[in-house]
Enzyme design. Structure first.
Site, PDB file in Angstrom:
ATOM      1  N   ARG A  42      52.662  34.658  44.729  1.00  0.00           N
ATOM      2  CA  ARG A  42      52.954  35.671  43.717  1.00  0.00           C
ATOM      3  C   ARG A  42      54.171  36.480  44.143  1.00  0.00           C
ATOM      4  NH1 ARG A  42      47.909  39.269  43.334  1.00  0.00           N
ATOM      5  NH2 ARG A  42      47.812  38.718  45.536  1.00  0.00           N
ATOM      6  N   ALA A  96      42.708  33.663  44.189  1.00  0.00           N
ATOM      7  CA  ALA A  96      41.663  34.476  43.552  1.00  0.00           C
ATOM      8  C   ALA A  96      41.709  35.893  44.108  1.00  0.00           C
ATOM      9  CB  ALA A  96      40.279  33.880  43.799  1.00  0.00           C
ATOM     10  N   SER A 139      32.107  29.165  44.968  1.00  0.00           N
ATOM     11  CA  SER A 139      31.582  30.067  46.000  1.00  0.00           C
ATOM     12  C   SER A 139      30.066  30.127  46.011  1.00  0.00           C
ATOM     13  CB  SER A 139      32.144  31.475  45.765  1.00  0.00           C
ATOM     14  OG  SER A 139      31.497  32.436  46.564  1.00  0.00           O
ATOM     15  N   GLU A 141      28.546  32.740  46.296  1.00  0.00           N
ATOM     16  CA  GLU A 141      28.189  33.959  45.560  1.00  0.00           C
ATOM     17  C   GLU A 141      27.721  33.639  44.142  1.00  0.00           C
ATOM     18  OE1 GLU A 141      27.962  37.180  46.344  1.00  0.00           O
ATOM     19  OE2 GLU A 141      28.500  36.904  48.456  1.00  0.00           O
ATOM     20  N   TYR A 162      32.692  39.138  40.854  1.00  0.00           N
ATOM     21  CA  TYR A 162      33.301  37.989  41.529  1.00  0.00           C
ATOM     22  C   TYR A 162      32.457  36.734  41.330  1.00  0.00           C
ATOM     23  CZ  TYR A 162      34.620  34.858  45.344  1.00  0.00           C
ATOM     24  OH  TYR A 162      34.984  33.750  46.086  1.00  0.00           O
ATOM     25  N   GLY A 198      40.693  38.019  56.219  1.00  0.00           N
ATOM     26  CA  GLY A 198      41.201  39.341  55.856  1.00  0.00           C
ATOM     27  C   GLY A 198      40.433  40.441  56.570  1.00  0.00           C
ATOM     28  N   PHE A 201      37.004  41.964  55.193  1.00  0.00           N
ATOM     29  CA  PHE A 201      35.773  41.174  55.167  1.00  0.00           C
ATOM     30  C   PHE A 201      34.937  41.525  56.395  1.00  0.00           C
ATOM     31  CE2 PHE A 201      38.552  38.957  52.334  1.00  0.00           C
ATOM     32  CZ  PHE A 201      37.713  38.428  51.351  1.00  0.00           C
TER      33      PHE A 201
END
Length: 345
Positions: A42, A96, A139, A141, A162, A198, A201
């Site tokens: 991006r 994402a 995921s 999740e 999410y 990251g 997390f």
């Protein structure tokens, strides 16, 4: 012929989310196999390529080509044009908004990027007419409140924006496979960590805190629910499973997990033990890190991946916690040494 014995020189792949944890490890894996790798980045006013700088900056080794393209999952036309330009053999959609707690604060953004972004990419592949195989990063999740162990037949019950967005992406991928004959796979990956995770997390937040507390730079670590149970694996092994899915004769969906149930508290204890510290002296509870709706236990059954992909995890969660702690200690030591050198000058 097995995937390991096949030459992949001349193949190309497009990775969305190439600057993330999984994207960087997947780029390394594909480059090692001889692929030309195209990464989607991006456009931003700041650089966010530190995870791939070691393979992108400076002269690249012969046969190891990484090309970055500025584009966005919000721009379907740009995706069509890019696909027609590079005509990749494989596409890995890892881009994402991937933080579960953040998704409660930014549900519309999460739904657009994580959910509709995958649909835009699928439609771009269909509209471009490029013959390619696509991997969709699904995921654990998505399972949410479904009782463990969870496998490919477990009904979804997401408990976050999410998770809901990922369920949308999952079924969109299945729909494009069935409606248009795309070679499209969902990889339902359970939690997977590494030194490139990251810093917000929970696993990396813990291991980074161990390094900073040891160095006298941090006094306390504040966490939310320590009783949540997760299935933690090693990210470099999980990107191998992604690649294996796209080497099969037919597209399908696979759970990727270790099958080991570990609480946040157990990971916390192991990480502090690896750093020679007693977590009870430093860790405190803060309710702001609680989710509005909690997911109590995610434990994967990866039998199908073992049988059909020949994939097996080898790094256990204790080893994972220790290697992440070592990496954070070494990185902080190097950072502090560099700061001392600059001061001495």
């Amino acid at each position: 012929m097995s995937p390991e014995s096949t030459s992949f020189a001349g193949r190309s792949a497009l990775i969305t989310g190439v600057t993330g944890q999984d994207g960087s490890y997947l780029a390394e894996l594909l480059l090692d196999k001889g692929y030309t790798v195209h990464g989607l980045v991006r456009r931003s006013s700041s650089f966010n390529t530190e995870r791939i700088d070691h393979i992108y900056q400076g002269p690249q080794e012969p046969g190891r080509t990484l090309v970055l393209h500025h584009a966005d999952l919000a721009d379907g036309v740009a995706l069509v044009n890019l696909l027609r330009e590079i005509r990749p053999d494989e596409v890995y959609n890892l881009g994402a908004q991937s933080h579960v707690r953040v998704s409660f604060d930014a549900p519309l953004y999460t739904g657009d990027v994580t959910g509709l972004g995958s649909l835009r990419l699928l439609e771009a592949i269909r509209a471009s007419g490029v013959a390619t195989r696509i991997y969709q990063a699904s995921s654990s999740e998505m399972f949410g409140a479904a009782p463990p162990p969870q496998n490919e037949r477990t009904p979804f019950h997401p408990r976050s924006p999410y998770g809901c967005a990922k369920v949308f992406s999952y079924w969109s991928t299945v729909n494009y496979r069935e409606a248009y004959g795309l070679f499209a796979c969902n990889g339902i990956l359970f939690n997977h960590e590494s030194p490139r995770r990251g810093e917000t997390f929970v696993t990396r937040k813990i291991t980074r805190a161990v390094a900073r507390i040891r160095a006298g730079l941090q006094d306390r670590l504040y966490l939310g629910n320590l009783d949540a149970v997760r299935d933690w694996g090693y990210a470099p092994e999980y990107v191998e499973a992604m690649w294996r899915m796209l080497q099969q004769d037919d597209p399908d969906d696979y759970v990727v997990a270790t099958g080991q149930a570990v609480s946040v508290r157990e990971f916390l204890d192991a990480a502090f033990e690896a750093g020679g510290l007693d977590q009870s002296r430093y860790v405190r509870y803060d309710p702001k890190y609680e989710r509005p709706s909690e997911v109590d236990a995610l434990i994967g059954d990866a039998s199908k991946a073992r049988e059909q992909l020949g994939w097996r995890p080898t790094v256990g969660w204790r080893e994972l916690a220790a290697l992440m702690v070592r990496a954070d200690i070494e990185a902080l030591d190097a950072e502090l040494a560099g700061a001392r050198v600059r001061v001495d000058r």
